[in-house]
Design an enzyme around this catalytic site. Structure first.
Site, mmCIF file in Angstrom:
data_model
loop_
_atom_site.group_PDB
_atom_site.id
_atom_site.type_symbol
_atom_site.label_atom_id
_atom_site.label_comp_id
_atom_site.label_asym_id
_atom_site.label_seq_id
_atom_site.Cartn_x
_atom_site.Cartn_y
_atom_site.Cartn_z
ATOM 1 N N LYS A 193 1.022 -1.202 -0.042
ATOM 2 C CA LYS A 193 -0.035 0.023 0.171
ATOM 3 C C LYS A 193 0.990 1.301 0.067
ATOM 4 O O LYS A 193 1.972 1.131 0.201
ATOM 5 C CB LYS A 193 -0.791 0.017 1.085
ATOM 6 C CG LYS A 193 -0.246 -0.078 2.654
ATOM 7 C CD LYS A 193 -1.231 0.193 3.815
ATOM 8 C CE LYS A 193 -0.558 0.378 5.074
ATOM 9 N NZ LYS A 193 -1.271 0.678 5.896
ATOM 10 N N GLY A 217 -4.818 3.780 7.534
ATOM 11 C CA GLY A 217 -6.125 2.804 7.498
ATOM 12 C C GLY A 217 -6.016 1.498 6.605
ATOM 13 O O GLY A 217 -4.887 1.258 5.973
ATOM 14 N N GLU A 252 4.482 -5.538 3.474
ATOM 15 C CA GLU A 252 4.740 -6.495 4.583
ATOM 16 C C GLU A 252 4.141 -7.618 4.312
ATOM 17 O O GLU A 252 3.444 -8.023 3.157
ATOM 18 C CB GLU A 252 3.909 -6.057 5.890
ATOM 19 C CG GLU A 252 2.602 -5.971 5.998
ATOM 20 C CD GLU A 252 2.188 -5.680 7.319
ATOM 21 O OE1 GLU A 252 2.538 -4.606 8.088
ATOM 22 O OE2 GLU A 252 1.012 -6.000 7.641
ATOM 23 N N LYS A 267 -10.890 -5.791 20.714
ATOM 24 C CA LYS A 267 -11.363 -7.130 21.227
ATOM 25 C C LYS A 267 -12.472 -7.094 21.839
ATOM 26 O O LYS A 267 -12.879 -6.318 22.744
ATOM 27 C CB LYS A 267 -10.131 -7.782 22.289
ATOM 28 C CG LYS A 267 -8.713 -7.447 21.479
ATOM 29 C CD LYS A 267 -7.836 -7.661 22.873
ATOM 30 C CE LYS A 267 -6.262 -7.399 22.435
ATOM 31 N NZ LYS A 267 -5.433 -7.225 23.400
ATOM 32 N N GLU A 284 2.256 -8.996 22.667
ATOM 33 C CA GLU A 284 1.220 -9.021 21.587
ATOM 34 C C GLU A 284 1.993 -9.776 20.810
ATOM 35 O O GLU A 284 2.979 -9.214 20.092
ATOM 36 C CB GLU A 284 0.420 -8.142 21.332
ATOM 37 C CG GLU A 284 -0.464 -7.555 22.692
ATOM 38 C CD GLU A 284 -1.583 -6.627 22.032
ATOM 39 O OE1 GLU A 284 -1.369 -6.065 20.934
ATOM 40 O OE2 GLU A 284 -2.477 -6.535 22.891
ATOM 41 N N ARG A 286 1.022 -2.492 30.909
ATOM 42 C CA ARG A 286 -0.252 -2.188 31.725
ATOM 43 C C ARG A 286 -0.721 -3.579 32.138
ATOM 44 O O ARG A 286 -0.489 -4.485 31.323
ATOM 45 C CB ARG A 286 -1.047 -1.075 31.369
ATOM 46 C CG ARG A 286 -1.603 -1.537 30.040
ATOM 47 C CD ARG A 286 -2.745 -0.896 29.518
ATOM 48 N NE ARG A 286 -2.789 -0.817 27.844
ATOM 49 C CZ ARG A 286 -3.567 -1.666 27.496
ATOM 50 N NH1 ARG A 286 -4.275 -2.697 28.387
ATOM 51 N NH2 ARG A 286 -3.768 -1.572 26.120
ATOM 52 N N VAL A 291 -7.179 -5.277 29.805
ATOM 53 C CA VAL A 291 -8.610 -5.628 30.365
ATOM 54 C C VAL A 291 -8.965 -7.221 30.450
ATOM 55 O O VAL A 291 -9.498 -7.339 31.546
ATOM 56 C CB VAL A 291 -9.616 -5.348 28.811
ATOM 57 C CG1 VAL A 291 -11.068 -5.461 29.064
ATOM 58 C CG2 VAL A 291 -9.439 -3.558 28.699
#
Lengths: 535, 166, 488
Positions: free
Chosen positions: C156, C162, C198, C235, C273, C290, C293
């Site tokens: 892209k 986005g 990528e 999520k 992640e 941190r 959730v």
């Protein structure tokens, strides 16, 4: 309470003959009602549709709570008048439920000559408002009328029970705290303008609704001023400037919706006496009434068979069953309300008249409303009966009945002749409601008897004048009398003149009496007490 | 007298057919026998066509939410605009007393929604805001700031349009 | 241990932290904006202080005010929760400078991991697999590098944001044409000819590993969480362990996370992640410095309290957890209960909580931060609560989640509860075939199934609350009600 045991044999030749006869009468009634309700010139219907107006019955159906009854009154008023120009007397009246409240509904019928009022229209509206006054029944007026028929003014304007009575009754209702709502769908012209003005609440539809003392033509004739109906008395003028109207509505549906909300705010007044027990359907089949009612006015029938097809559970507690047997008296329940019933099972004799008077007193002492089921040719005549005081005994019954404070209902089941009509709560005796069956006849006496009596009188006149009776003249007199009686004694003539509150298909009797009794139980009729009985 | 409504976006119409021996309700093309007591509480237990349904219901904005059998239904009632308590179908706003215009908040051609400010007026030492009583398109604002007006003066007019909810 | 901890957060996580503080006998200080004055965390805390701010979110982002409140109330530590200032290095620094303890990593760690490019470089340096990519204006150099990366390849405009102008190239033969188009587009739209490429991973999974490190240099991992089910890149369903994950891949992921944490001398709880390709290869994505959730699913399968562990570590205690002793027990799933409309592209919804009946049952945990009467405004995140279940197996957990969602009544605002219920009942979910495009790919199977009888009952239940209807239904007097519709 014992159930009435029916002796009706459904397969007997007599039953089948009577059934066919009365079924046909009911069908004729339905056909006449259908025509009075819906037969209208196409151009009148188109005009209303173009104006975005609903038909009176469409307005009614949208106003009423869904799935509830509507007792229409005098649906065939004026059916033999004005050469049929005024079906239903150009208006619709009846009792229904709006927002859970019993109300009287009066709707003008703009499909007939712009909803103009005929003399019988006024009689019908006054009667509806009389019912409202007597029963303290709130009223919803659905206004859409061009005003009075000017050609007929002498028959609709000046007298006590003519147009002014509508407005007088409106004032009385308001004074009594009985609510009135007017929904102005169309024009309310001249006197008609007072209907919304004298209602406690009113709603006016923008564009089509208008209220004015003089419509545009009258204004032009009077002052030369040219003005449109909307500018003269439309929604904006009356809801913003004059204050004559309370709520503007964008269309008829909205007016009805606002109207329902207004009625929903009205207090629910307690009934004079509530129902006494749970409702129980009759055990006997109302359809068999068609086979019970005779196909000849001169024939009588068992009134207990009728009672058993009207009252709760077909249960009847008969009073003095073995005395004065031509008048059946007893207690029953109708839609849960305790009720005293007086039904004719033959001519009234001294004993039946005295029994009737006594029974009426019992009902009054016990605050029990009464139902009169008429099939009466009168009180017995003849020297023997006069000697026994038939007149004073009949007078006792009339006195007791007249002075009753309990609500009274009457159904003319077959014949209603002579003074029997008085004793059995005829129209003059302020019963709350009076209905007739299609077969019923009403007159001071039967046609045959009248022809005979008149012939007798004529004969005497001629004898006194020393003339011989001319058989030709006598025959002619008899035929003319019979013809006039035949026409004027019929149920249709009676209902056309508003001598009753409408003809009922016999199978509808229980429902009609249910609505009528429920409304009648709102209030007693004055205070208890009697005049002087002649003993 | 039918109730127009949407259940999870599906249009339907509800009407009472009968009350005895059981309440019968027509929903669109089908009739249902309902056993319920008159209660508007959040917790409900009703029987419909013989099947018991228990759940919760409450107001959520303009809608009602009904949770039954682990599914939340959104019910919307199509209400008619009422002239009672509002000014449905009002085509103009006139001054109810003389005063002066403090501010103009709307302009011709502008679409306004119920409650949108149109004008701020001052009259008898009181400031008041004139708001739109219903959804409409402003046809014209007939006054300007600091303009003095008399009682009954035309202030704002709206374009004629079909009323919603008919 | 701390005596008093200020929670620089609101909602569910503030409540959750206060619960642990209470269990450890530590006093809690809540902060709130005026709009949150009736929020549960205000009532639950031992002390609550009003923050001055015009915009509600600004209150919880006002570092100076928060530090000041912490000082004034005598707090000795600040827990940032997640979101708001939780990954703000300046705040961590400010708290520390004020002489208080920041419950989280050190400011420089936050800074390092907060920078996407630096963190990727750091990860690559320390041997973690990083998705190969190239940004290049020169066609020849781009092609050479692209061929090295391999196919399929996502290309892209480098300057484009986005998902705009993304093209997937599956064969080397298609590369030149696509490159030319992409470059032309890039120049035309962005005035920047550079093209980005990528490795394109089809049906990728999003797997993360929870780690904790103490001030003594000890680091353990608390196994992985599957976070593939996302809508609008957020999520909504997470679980642990990740289903259908080969043991070798799991071990490699956890090992990579631990080695990164060790390299960063990571203090306190953090999450690494990864994006996992169907073939088992995985790439470092980012590190969240941190509490997540979804930390609750880890707590369930390991039977521990991560907030308590955070507090102990921040207080300087060595890790109470030994890697060898850690073994997940059973399976846990979390659903995020959000005020949104799944049928309208998950747009956030507002309203007022009218009914809140948390579900009950074995293995069900409801972490809520709302109360009846509370207004749900667009001012804050749309997440209202978390529903977490724990079962012996994934199937049991999924079943428990399904009935817990059915048993959760939260009315007054549109929510995704029923949508989540359909997700956890979906056969592909039950089969554990998850990827980040799952919700989009199975959208058709996730729409509600019409149940006419039930819908009719719901409509009737609603009608009965309408005064106009119930009046007409119940207030018609006798004999009219019994007579019913009748015309004479």
């Amino acid at each position: 309470m014992k159930r009435i045991e029916s002796a009706v044999r459904g397969n007997s030749a007599e039953f089948r003959r009577r059934y066919a006869h009365n079924k046909a009468l009911a069908a004729q009634l339905r056909a006449r009602q259908e025509a009075a309700r819906h037969d209208r010139p196409a151009r009148d219907l188109e005009r209303l549709s173009k104006q975005g107006k609903l038909l009176p019955r469409q307005r009614l159906e949208r106003l009423l709570d869904p799935g509830t009854p509507f007792l229409e009154l005098s649906s065939l008023a004026a059916n033999l008048a004005y050469a049929g120009e005024s079906p239903g007397a150009s208006c619709l009246t009846g009792i229904g439920v709006v927002s859970g409240r019993e109300v009287m509904i009066h709707a003008d019928d703009p499909t007939v000559k712009g909803g103009a009022w005929y003399p019988l229209t006024i009689k019908k509206i006054v009667r509806a408002l009389d019912i409202a006054v007597e029963n303290q029944l709130p009223v919803v007026h659905l206004c859409d009328s061009a005003g009075g028929q000017l050609q007929l003014q002498s028959a609709l304007f000046p007298d006590r029970y003519m147009a002014g009575r509508i407005f007088r009754n409106q004032c009385m209702l308001s004074k009594m705290g009985v609510k009135q709502l007017a929904l102005v769908f169309g024009h309310c012209t001249a006197g008609g303008a007072y209907v919304p003005a004298l209602s406690d609440y009113n709603v006016i539809v923008r564009g089509t609704g208008a209220v004015f003392l003089g419509g545009p033509p009258l204004v032009k004739a009077a002052t030369g001023e040219l003005v449109s109906a909307d500018d003269l008395g439309g929604a904006d003028l009356h809801t913003r400037v004059s204050g004559t109207c309370d709520y503007p509505a964008a269309d008829e549906d909205q007016a009805i919706s606002i109207g329902r909300e207004i009625v929903a705010q009205w207090e629910r007044k307690p009934k004079w006496r509530g129902p006494d027990q749970a409702i129980e359907a009759p055990l006997l089949d109302a359809d068999e009434l068609y086979g019970i009612i005779p196909d000849d006015i001169k024939q009588t029938f068992e009134m207990r068979e009728v009672i058993g097809r009207v009252v709760d559970g077909s249960r009847f507690h008969e009073y003095k069953p073995d005395y004065g047997t031509t008048l059946v008296c007893g207690f029953a329940h109708l839609w849960g309300y305790r009720l005293g019933i007086l039904g004719n099972n033959g001519i009234l004799f001294n004993d039946s008249a005295i029994k009737g008077a006594h029974f009426i007193e019992l009902c009054n002492q016990n605050n029990t409303p009464m139902l009169f089921l008429q099939n009466i040719t009168g009180y017995m005549v003849g020297r023997e009966y006069e000697k026994a005081g038939i007149t004073k005994d009949g007078a006792k019954m009339i006195m007791a009945q007249s002075c009753s404070h309990v609500p009274k209902l009457t159904v003319m089941c077959h014949g209603s002749f002579g003074a029997g009509n008085y004793g059995m709560c005829g129209r003059a005796f302020d019963g709350r409601f009076l209905f007739g069956w299609p077969n019923h006849q009403i007159a001071v006496m039967g046609g045959e008897q009248a022809a005979g009596t008149l012939a007798e009188v004529k004969l005497r006149q001629m004898e006194r004048a020393g003339m011989a009776a001319d058989p030709q003249v006598m025959r002619q007199l008899r035929e003319e009398t019979l013809k006039a009686y035949e026409e004027q004694t019929s149920a249709y003539y009676s209902t056309s003149e508003l001598w009753d509150d409408g003809i009922l298909d016999p199978v509808d009797t229980r429902n009609a009496l249910g609505v009528a009794l429920s409304v009648a139980m709102n209030v007693p009729q004055g205070v208890p007490g009697n005049g002087v009985f002649r003993f | 007298m039918a109730h127009r409504m949407q259940t999870d976006g599906v249009d339907t119409e509800a009407e009472i057919i009968a009350r005895r021996p059981r309440l019968r309700v027509r929903l669109g093309g089908s009739e249902h026998v309902v056993e319920a007591s008159p209660s508007a509480g959040e917790r409900f237990s009703i029987r419909v066509d013989g099947v018991r349904y228990e759940g919760w219901r409450c107001v959520a904005g303009d809608d009602l939410q009904v949770r039954v059998n682990g599914h939340t239904y959104t019910v919307h009632f199509v209400r008619r605009q009422h002239a009672a308590g509002g000014a449905a179908g009002q085509e103009e706003i006139r001054a109810s007393m003389p005063g002066v215009v403090v501010a103009v908040h709307a302009a011709a051609g502008q679409g306004v929604r119920t409650g949108d400010k149109l004008l701020t007026l001052e009259s008898m030492k009181l400031q008041m805001t004139i708001v739109a009583a219903h959804e409409a398109v402003v046809a014209q604002v007939h006054v300007t700031r600091e303009r003095v007006f008399e009682r009954g003066a035309l202030l704002v007019s709206f374009a004629r349009q079909e009323l919603a909810g008919t | 241990m701390f005596k008093r901890v200020l929670i620089a957060n609101r909602g569910e996580i503030a409540c959750r932290i206060i619960r642990t503080l209470k269990s450890l006998g530590i006093a809690s200080v809540a902060v709130y904006h005026h709009e949150d004055r009736s929020a549960p965390h205000v009532g639950m805390a031992d002390q609550a202080v009003l923050l001055e701010a015009d915009v509600p979110t600004a209150a919880y982002l006002d570092q100076a005010q928060l530090v000041d409140v912490a000082r004034r109330t005598g707090a000795d530590a600040v827990h940032p929760g997640y979101g708001f200032l939780s990954e703000n290095a300046d705040f961590a620094e400010g708290v520390t400078t004020a002489g208080l303890t920041f419950i989280g990593p050190e400011a420089h760690t936050i800074r390092l991991m907060g920078d996407k490019i630096r963190s990727r470089a750091f990860a690559a340096e320390h041997g973690l697999p990083v998705a190969p990519s190239v940004i290049e204006a020169d066609a020849a150099r781009f092609t050479a590098r692209a061929l090295e990366i391999g196919f399929p390849l996502l290309i892209k405009a480098a300057a484009g944001g986005g998902g705009k102008g993304i093209r997937i190239v599956r064969r080397a033969a298609e590369l030149t044409d696509n490159l030319a188009t992409a470059a032309a587009e890039a120049t035309r739209y962005f005035g920047d000819a550079r093209v980005y490429a990528e490795r394109y991973i089809e049906q990728p999974r999003h797997i993360e590993v929870q780690i904790v490190g103490d001030s003594h240099g000890d680091v353990v991992h608390l196994f992985e969480r599957e976070c593939s089910l996302q809508r609008r890149y957020q999520k909504i369903v997470e679980e642990s362990p990740a289903p259908n994950l080969p043991a070798g891949v799991r071990a490699a992921l956890c090992e990579a996370a631990v080695s990164l944490a060790r390299a960063a001398r990571y203090l306190n709880a953090g999450t690494v992640e990864f994006v996992l390709a169907p073939g088992g290869e995985f790439y470092f994505l980012e590190m969240n410095t941190r509490l997540q959730v979804e930390h609750a699913v880890t707590e369930c399968v390991l039977g521990l309290d991560l907030v308590a562990e955070q507090l102990r570590i921040a207080a300087g205690a060595p890790l109470s957890l030994k890697q060898e002793a850690l073994a997940p027990r059973g399976h846990a799933i979390e659903c995020r209960i959000c005020a949104e409309e799944p049928e309208h592209d998950f747009r956030p919804a507002t309203g007022r909580v009218a009914v809140l009946e948390p579900p009950r049952g074995p293995g069900v945990r409801f972490d809520g931060g709302i109360r009846v009467g509370q207004a749900i405004t667009p001012a804050f995140d749309s997440m209202l609560a978390k529903l977490v279940v724990h079962g012996a197996t994934r199937a049991e957990a999924a079943g428990r989640m399904e009935s817990a969602l059915a048993g959760l009544t939260l009315l007054g605002v549109p929510t995704n509860i029923d949508y989540l219920r359909r997700v956890v009942m979906h056969p592909e979910f039950l089969a554990g075939r998850l990827h980040t495009g799952f919700l989009g790919a199975h959208a058709a199977g996730l729409t509600p199934v019409a149940k006419p009888a039930e819908a009719a009952a719901a409509a009737i239940a609603a009608l009965l609350t309408e005064p106009e209807f119930s009046q007409v239904a119940f207030e018609v007097p006798e004999p009219h009600a019994t007579i019913g519709h009748w015309r004479n």
